[in-house]
Motif scaffolding. Structure first.
Motif, PDB file in Angstrom:
ATOM      1  N   GLY A  38       7.005  -7.693  16.919  1.00 56.47           N
ATOM      2  CA  GLY A  38       6.453  -7.877  18.397  1.00 56.47           C
ATOM      3  C   GLY A  38       6.268  -6.474  19.064  1.00 56.47           C
ATOM      4  O   GLY A  38       4.874  -6.478  19.647  1.00 56.47           O
ATOM      5  N   GLU A  39       7.281  -5.963  19.251  1.00 52.86           N
ATOM      6  CA  GLU A  39       7.357  -4.599  19.780  1.00 52.86           C
ATOM      7  C   GLU A  39       6.351  -3.787  19.198  1.00 52.86           C
ATOM      8  O   GLU A  39       5.479  -2.919  20.034  1.00 52.86           O
ATOM      9  N   ARG A  40       6.171  -3.650  17.955  1.00 47.89           N
ATOM     10  CA  ARG A  40       5.118  -2.637  17.352  1.00 47.89           C
ATOM     11  C   ARG A  40       3.791  -3.229  17.312  1.00 47.89           C
ATOM     12  O   ARG A  40       2.941  -2.487  17.748  1.00 47.89           O
ATOM     13  N   ARG A  41       3.604  -4.446  17.554  1.00 52.06           N
ATOM     14  CA  ARG A  41       2.285  -4.936  17.735  1.00 52.06           C
ATOM     15  C   ARG A  41       1.528  -4.706  19.250  1.00 52.06           C
ATOM     16  O   ARG A  41       0.592  -4.170  19.600  1.00 52.06           O
ATOM     17  N   ASN A  42       2.607  -4.855  20.356  1.00 51.36           N
ATOM     18  CA  ASN A  42       2.378  -4.439  21.381  1.00 51.36           C
ATOM     19  C   ASN A  42       2.170  -2.932  21.775  1.00 51.36           C
ATOM     20  O   ASN A  42       1.075  -2.501  22.439  1.00 51.36           O
ATOM     21  N   ARG A  43       2.989  -2.070  21.075  1.00 56.40           N
ATOM     22  CA  ARG A  43       2.611  -0.746  21.039  1.00 56.40           C
ATOM     23  C   ARG A  43       1.304  -0.181  20.436  1.00 56.40           C
ATOM     24  O   ARG A  43       0.580   0.521  20.927  1.00 56.40           O
ATOM     25  N   ASN A  44       1.033  -0.955  19.383  1.00 52.31           N
ATOM     26  CA  ASN A  44      -0.297  -0.634  18.725  1.00 52.31           C
ATOM     27  C   ASN A  44      -1.378  -1.054  19.576  1.00 52.31           C
ATOM     28  O   ASN A  44      -2.472  -0.441  19.721  1.00 52.31           O
ATOM     29  N   ALA A  45      -1.392  -2.245  20.379  1.00 54.83           N
ATOM     30  CA  ALA A  45      -2.403  -2.685  21.128  1.00 54.83           C
ATOM     31  C   ALA A  45      -2.653  -1.728  22.354  1.00 54.83           C
ATOM     32  O   ALA A  45      -3.625  -1.318  22.828  1.00 54.83           O
ATOM     33  N   LEU A  46      -1.126  -1.096  22.852  1.00 55.85           N
ATOM     34  CA  LEU A  46      -1.192  -0.152  23.893  1.00 55.85           C
ATOM     35  C   LEU A  46      -2.149   0.968  23.642  1.00 55.85           C
ATOM     36  O   LEU A  46      -2.932   1.793  24.403  1.00 55.85           O
ATOM     37  N   MET A  47      -1.894   1.496  22.345  1.00 55.18           N
ATOM     38  CA  MET A  47      -2.512   2.545  21.826  1.00 55.18           C
ATOM     39  C   MET A  47      -3.907   2.462  21.537  1.00 55.18           C
ATOM     40  O   MET A  47      -4.650   3.414  21.372  1.00 55.18           O
ATOM     41  N   GLU A  48      -4.582   1.388  21.597  1.00 56.27           N
ATOM     42  CA  GLU A  48      -5.932   0.987  21.389  1.00 56.27           C
ATOM     43  C   GLU A  48      -6.682   1.012  22.705  1.00 56.27           C
ATOM     44  O   GLU A  48      -7.869   1.045  22.767  1.00 56.27           O
ATOM     45  N   GLU A  65       2.665   6.737  24.104  1.00 55.37           N
ATOM     46  CA  GLU A  65       3.178   7.571  22.816  1.00 55.37           C
ATOM     47  C   GLU A  65       4.780   7.625  22.776  1.00 55.37           C
ATOM     48  O   GLU A  65       5.150   7.890  21.714  1.00 55.37           O
ATOM     49  N   SER A  66       5.524   7.448  23.945  1.00 57.39           N
ATOM     50  CA  SER A  66       6.878   7.628  24.000  1.00 57.39           C
ATOM     51  C   SER A  66       7.504   6.275  23.642  1.00 57.39           C
ATOM     52  O   SER A  66       7.445   5.265  24.430  1.00 57.39           O
ATOM     53  N   ASP A  67       8.232   6.144  22.525  1.00 52.57           N
ATOM     54  CA  ASP A  67       8.808   5.078  22.394  1.00 52.57           C
ATOM     55  C   ASP A  67       9.905   4.377  23.254  1.00 52.57           C
ATOM     56  O   ASP A  67       9.852   3.255  23.560  1.00 52.57           O
ATOM     57  N   VAL A  68      10.332   5.288  23.877  1.00 53.06           N
ATOM     58  CA  VAL A  68      11.350   4.809  24.769  1.00 53.06           C
ATOM     59  C   VAL A  68      10.813   4.141  25.809  1.00 53.06           C
ATOM     60  O   VAL A  68      11.182   3.338  26.341  1.00 53.06           O
ATOM     61  N   HIS A  69       9.787   4.863  26.612  1.00 51.67           N
ATOM     62  CA  HIS A  69       9.031   4.270  27.568  1.00 51.67           C
ATOM     63  C   HIS A  69       8.360   2.978  27.235  1.00 51.67           C
ATOM     64  O   HIS A  69       8.847   1.966  27.904  1.00 51.67           O
ATOM     65  N   VAL A  70       7.883   2.949  26.156  1.00 47.59           N
ATOM     66  CA  VAL A  70       7.047   1.644  26.064  1.00 47.59           C
ATOM     67  C   VAL A  70       7.923   0.718  25.623  1.00 47.59           C
ATOM     68  O   VAL A  70       7.757  -0.627  26.393  1.00 47.59           O
ATOM     69  N   TYR A  71       8.903   0.944  24.732  1.00 48.89           N
ATOM     70  CA  TYR A  71       9.887  -0.286  24.492  1.00 48.89           C
ATOM     71  C   TYR A  71      10.735  -0.596  25.713  1.00 48.89           C
ATOM     72  O   TYR A  71      11.267  -1.809  25.830  1.00 48.89           O
ATOM     73  N   SER A  72      11.278   0.232  26.655  1.00 45.40           N
ATOM     74  CA  SER A  72      12.026  -0.164  28.040  1.00 45.40           C
ATOM     75  C   SER A  72      11.175  -0.961  28.813  1.00 45.40           C
ATOM     76  O   SER A  72      11.694  -1.781  29.696  1.00 45.40           O
ATOM     77  N   ARG A  73       9.851  -1.183  28.762  1.00 44.62           N
ATOM     78  CA  ARG A  73       9.060  -2.005  29.436  1.00 44.62           C
ATOM     79  C   ARG A  73       9.134  -3.469  29.133  1.00 44.62           C
ATOM     80  O   ARG A  73       8.534  -4.385  29.783  1.00 44.62           O
ATOM     81  N   TYR A  74       9.679  -3.753  27.855  1.00 49.64           N
ATOM     82  CA  TYR A  74       9.663  -5.246  27.450  1.00 49.64           C
ATOM     83  C   TYR A  74      10.926  -5.732  27.312  1.00 49.64           C
ATOM     84  O   TYR A  74      11.947  -5.316  26.698  1.00 49.64           O
TER      85      TYR A  74
END
Length: 74
Positions: A38-48, A65-74
């Motif tokens: 799910g985290e990967r899917r969300n990150r990919n959606a943000l990148m699009e 593009e920062s894993d730390v920032h993106v994953y800390s928001r979920y």
């Protein structure tokens, strides 16, 4: 070795190994994997998203593009 009889739908099933921690561990592993997917899917959606769309939700391209920032928001 511990052996027990279990009746399932009218059948006797012989259980020779009982591992009480195996099922909870498997459930935990499946939940962890589902969360990571799910985290990967969300990150990919943000990148699009375009830069303007990212700006609308308060993010910049560098933040997505920062894993730390993106994953800390979920």
């Amino acid at each position: 070795m511990h052996s027990s009889n279990i009746t399932i739908a009218g059948r006797n099933v012989r259980s020779s190994h009982h591992r009480p921690g195996l099922l909870p561990a498997a459930i935990t592993a499946v939940r962890w994997l589902a969360r990571k997917i799910g985290e990967r899917r969300n990150r990919n959606a943000l990148m699009e998203l375009s830069d303007d769309q990212l700006k609308d939700i308060g993010l910049s391209r560098g933040q997505t593009e920062s894993d730390v920032h993106v994953y800390s928001r979920y």
